[in-house]
Scaffold this motif. Structure first.
Motif, PDB file in Angstrom:
ATOM      1  N   GLN A  53       0.886  -1.153   0.000  1.00 54.78           N
ATOM      2  CA  GLN A  53       0.000   0.000   0.000  1.00 54.78           C
ATOM      3  C   GLN A  53       0.931   1.212   0.000  1.00 54.78           C
ATOM      4  O   GLN A  53       1.636   1.481   0.978  1.00 54.78           O
ATOM      5  CB  GLN A  53      -0.910   0.002   1.228  1.00 54.78           C
ATOM      6  N   ALA A  78     -10.645  -8.843  -5.740  1.00 55.23           N
ATOM      7  CA  ALA A  78     -11.022  -7.955  -6.841  1.00 55.23           C
ATOM      8  C   ALA A  78     -11.079  -8.677  -8.180  1.00 55.23           C
ATOM      9  O   ALA A  78     -11.597  -8.133  -9.157  1.00 55.23           O
ATOM     10  CB  ALA A  78     -10.034  -6.796  -6.919  1.00 55.23           C
ATOM     11  N   HIS A  86      -9.286  -4.101 -11.335  1.00 58.67           N
ATOM     12  CA  HIS A  86      -9.247  -3.736  -9.913  1.00 58.67           C
ATOM     13  C   HIS A  86      -9.658  -2.270  -9.721  1.00 58.67           C
ATOM     14  O   HIS A  86     -10.395  -1.934  -8.790  1.00 58.67           O
ATOM     15  CB  HIS A  86      -7.832  -3.990  -9.390  1.00 58.67           C
ATOM     16  N   TYR A 124     -13.298  -2.117  -9.999  1.00 57.58           N
ATOM     17  CA  TYR A 124     -13.867  -2.725  -8.795  1.00 57.58           C
ATOM     18  C   TYR A 124     -13.873  -1.720  -7.642  1.00 57.58           C
ATOM     19  O   TYR A 124     -14.879  -1.555  -6.945  1.00 57.58           O
ATOM     20  CB  TYR A 124     -13.032  -3.967  -8.453  1.00 57.58           C
ATOM     21  N   LEU A 125     -12.749  -1.033  -7.470  1.00 58.89           N
ATOM     22  CA  LEU A 125     -12.639  -0.075  -6.359  1.00 58.89           C
ATOM     23  C   LEU A 125     -13.537   1.141  -6.565  1.00 58.89           C
ATOM     24  O   LEU A 125     -13.910   1.816  -5.610  1.00 58.89           O
ATOM     25  CB  LEU A 125     -11.179   0.377  -6.188  1.00 58.89           C
ATOM     26  N   GLN A 126     -13.875   1.404  -7.819  1.00 62.56           N
ATOM     27  CA  GLN A 126     -14.719   2.569  -8.104  1.00 62.56           C
ATOM     28  C   GLN A 126     -16.196   2.210  -8.226  1.00 62.56           C
ATOM     29  O   GLN A 126     -16.979   2.977  -8.785  1.00 62.56           O
ATOM     30  CB  GLN A 126     -14.244   3.237  -9.397  1.00 62.56           C
ATOM     31  N   PHE A 169      -5.934   3.372  -5.917  1.00 66.62           N
ATOM     32  CA  PHE A 169      -5.417   2.329  -5.019  1.00 66.62           C
ATOM     33  C   PHE A 169      -4.775   2.911  -3.757  1.00 66.62           C
ATOM     34  O   PHE A 169      -4.380   2.157  -2.866  1.00 66.62           O
ATOM     35  CB  PHE A 169      -4.371   1.475  -5.756  1.00 66.62           C
ATOM     36  N   ASP A 212      -4.636   4.580  -0.424  1.00 64.77           N
ATOM     37  CA  ASP A 212      -5.515   4.860   0.712  1.00 64.77           C
ATOM     38  C   ASP A 212      -4.909   4.236   1.962  1.00 64.77           C
ATOM     39  O   ASP A 212      -3.882   3.565   1.893  1.00 64.77           O
ATOM     40  CB  ASP A 212      -6.913   4.275   0.439  1.00 64.77           C
ATOM     41  N   THR A 272      -8.129  -0.035   4.412  1.00 59.53           N
ATOM     42  CA  THR A 272      -9.176  -0.064   3.382  1.00 59.53           C
ATOM     43  C   THR A 272      -8.939  -1.206   2.389  1.00 59.53           C
ATOM     44  O   THR A 272      -9.789  -1.473   1.536  1.00 59.53           O
ATOM     45  CB  THR A 272      -9.222   1.262   2.604  1.00 59.53           C
ATOM     46  N   HIS A 273      -7.775  -1.835   2.476  1.00 58.78           N
ATOM     47  CA  HIS A 273      -7.431  -2.984   1.620  1.00 58.78           C
ATOM     48  C   HIS A 273      -7.560  -2.676   0.135  1.00 58.78           C
ATOM     49  O   HIS A 273      -8.114  -3.466  -0.629  1.00 58.78           O
ATOM     50  CB  HIS A 273      -8.289  -4.207   1.984  1.00 58.78           C
ATOM     51  N   LYS A 274      -7.082  -1.516  -0.254  1.00 61.95           N
ATOM     52  CA  LYS A 274      -7.152  -1.142  -1.667  1.00 61.95           C
ATOM     53  C   LYS A 274      -5.842  -1.401  -2.425  1.00 61.95           C
ATOM     54  O   LYS A 274      -5.758  -1.135  -3.613  1.00 61.95           O
ATOM     55  CB  LYS A 274      -7.506   0.344  -1.784  1.00 61.95           C
TER      56      LYS A 274
END
Lengths: 435, 435
Positions: free
Chosen positions: A17, A163, B124, B127-129, B300, B302, B306-308
């Motif tokens: 991250q 994802a 991904h 997916y996050l959006q 991505f 964050d 938040t596991h992004k």
């Protein structure tokens, strides 16, 4: 502009991250030698995870440097499709000696690609033999095989998959794995208590499976969990009886990590495919390989017009610089008696981890095999493993816990005094984290 | 035992029917320099395909050798997850300059993995959006992106896919591509005749697509077919309007092959992702990279919880030896004015291929762009391309036709006299094949 700012402007680091770097910047590497990294600020760090488990012979081994230069004097890389050379031939001969019947070598660069190649070869072999219904793969719960799509499909690490579920293959994961803490655990020799449930699960899939893939003996990314050799023996027997391929992903375990050239040797079993990487070049250059048998090879061997060829290629398959390094690794491993030294020092590593457990009273499930020792942290601090990583840096070690599992996986030729130093640092880093 | 026998005992060569070696053994490489390979029997061969399109600056460039040795004196590889270093930072700065907004770099080793990374990042990011319905990919008919499973799903080469259909993702392929023979073709500037059918197809998928992937301007493995820059412009416009990512696989086309750093420059478009490989290290070492934008990166970025994070890694991501070579490639490319030289010599290469067509009267669709010239053989001989490969070896060239397409893709700094030599050999090899 300072180095860290320049790095963060452009580099997207793997498996990180990036926001974490706001509070703890990337380590700036200046040089590396043996088991130590040197940062640009002059600080020295023990590379306790062998740089993602690959630097089996430490950094900057002078003989590997010489081998690289010698090959660079001849040529660096010529496509391996239509050509060959003395270096790659000598390397393949050494690889073919690793296992009694796996005498064919297929090269790639990433470990993940070796996994994809083995899975594709298995499927393709079944297809060519009129077993087109055998299209499924099975793997172990808690296993890891890489992050290209097919390798990820066979990996049971939720966070890595979430994802991408829409594009992953359905893979069934084997549960009830008989984990052990060491080879002295009774389960190591006999897992008959666990086997019936496993076999029941296996039997449900026996007609549709092409292959089962696993990390033999130790699951790396899945928190360094060690399992019964008897489980591996039974699984080999079951797959043979049911005409299903067994693929051993020895990318992390290969080349001495568990005390033998291959972790499969603990169980004296031979799979149908072995994937190698990491230690293959002692972490100098990207190179991976798949070993398989004459039987598998022969299925693809026919007149061109039958279109049976395995049409898979990577640009740098058989790269000569990487091959020269890999070949020299075999020589060094013999000259320095690496496997014997791992067997000899394995318990020393373990006892040092036990010392950490005793001094901190914050570890459980201390486990070890070969030159791996691991334990689970009993700490309530959020992201305890990450905090320990940060705390260990000023103390002089590059520890990199997996979640709440702390582990040591140092270069195989790390000195005992360095292990003692690492032990001391680990204790202090844990204690600091809990203050 | 002789070298060839030893090779065939163990080496499973990539993308080959191994039985072919019974009648025509692998070429045994002793050394390589510039545009020439030297075999162990002393024979010299022009490397007319730049060793699978990667040796852009020829073999054994002395400055690349020096760069390799210099880096090896510092360190060879430290895991890139938590660390950085001067070499990789300088390289990423150069890569970020290639395109106005693609300032983030993610490294791997195989080209195929770069493709998987770009596809996964696109999925991904959607997916996050909250765009979880965008799970599909589209690619071009006749396109090629590699052979790991997801890359292969986006590749339209039947023979490479057939045995694996059960595990490939459904990808829709764009048809009616406006192919051209050169940039002088009217279609190059205006493909409005082809566009309506293409757009109709695209519109059917506009709500479910995550990304479209393509080889910009030239389809390599698909027989070196060149297409309209206007098509690329329209596709970029359509993807932008429909919030779909465009991924340019510049693994073959990048670093000067079409006369510019990127083939996308022909169309002055900027994709959302660029995949690089091959020429990145001038074919010295495996290294690939994905370039993308701050916008994608920020999705991505964050807090850890938040596991992004993009949880993808390869052991040798950012390998320092490969990075040192890649960085030096930028310097050499500038010092030797490689791109300008390709632009200058492009027509010379083409005229030589035309000469082959005129002398043999057996070629059609002579086409060219940058330092690529290709044509289709009009020969009834079975496996004509393979026969030409065999016939060219004793004459002194390593030609490697794609099916019945003959092509030249030599190192970018190949001399004009070598091109003349190659022309003569090509003519004689074709003539010999038709006798």
């Amino acid at each position: 502009m300072n180095l860290i700012k320049r790095d963060l402007n452009h580099n997207w680091h793997p498996c990180m991250q990036m926001k974490d770097f706001e509070t703890f910047p990337p380590l700036s590497i200046k040089s590396a030698e043996g088991s130590y990294l040197t940062l640009t600020n002059g600080q020295k760090l023990i590379d306790a995870n062998s740089s993602w488990w690959c630097k089996s012979l430490g950094h900057g081994h002078p003989k590997l440097k010489s081998a690289l230069l010698k090959q660079a004097e001849q040529f660096e890389h010529v496509m391996f499709g239509n050509t060959t050379n003395e270096t790659i031939i000598a390397l393949s001969e050494k690889l073919a000696e690793l296992s009694p019947n796996l005498n064919k070598v297929f090269y790639a660069s990433e470990g993940s690609c070796a996994v994809e190649i083995a899975l594709k070869m298995s499927l393709h072999a079944n297809y060519l033999q009129g077993q087109s219904h055998r299209t499924k793969f099975m793997a172990l719960k808690n296993g890891y095989h890489g992050e290209t799509c097919l390798a990820l499909s066979a990996s049971d690490l939720g966070l890595y998959r979430k994802a991408y579920e829409s594009i992953l293959q359905p893979v069934s994961f084997i549960d009830h794995i008989p984990y052990v803490l060491s080879t002295e655990d009774p389960l190591w020799e006999d897992c008959s208590t666990h086997w019936p449930k496993i076999e029941e699960h296996l039997n449900q899939h026996s007609k549709t499976l092409s292959a089962i893939i696993l990390e033999p003996i130790v699951q790396g990314a899945g928190n360094m969990k060690i399992y019964s050799k008897d489980f591996l023996i039974r699984l080999r027997q079951w797959t043979t009886e049911n005409h299903i391929h067994l693929i051993a992903d020895e990318i992390m375990t290969g080349f001495g990590r568990t005390g033998y050239a291959l972790a499969c040797e603990h169980a004296t079993i031979e799979p149908d495919f072995i994937c190698l990487g990491k230690g293959l070049t002692a972490g100098w250059l990207p190179m991976s390989a798949v070993l398989t048998s004459q039987n598998i090879y022969d299925i693809f061997y026919d007149d061109y017009a039958t279109h049976k060829a395995f049409l898979h290629s990577h640009t740098h398959s058989g790269n000569a610089l990487a091959a020269a390094i890999a070949l020299e690794c075999f020589k060094i491993t013999e000259e320095e008696n690496i496997y014997a030294s791992v067997q000899k020092n394995s318990e020393y590593l373990y006892k040092n981890m036990q010392q950490v457990a005793e001094k901190t009273r914050l570890l459980q499930n201390v486990r070890y095999i070969g030159f791996i020792a691991a334990a689970d942290l009993m700490i309530e601090v959020p992201r305890a493993g990450y905090e320990i990583y940060k705390n260990a840096i000023p103390l002089g070690a590059f520890l990199r816990p997996l979640g709440n599992t702390i582990y040591w996986l140092p270069p195989l030729n790390t000195s005992l005094s360095t292990l003692d130093e690492l032990t001391d640092i680990t204790i202090r880093a844990i204690q600091k984290t809990c203050l």
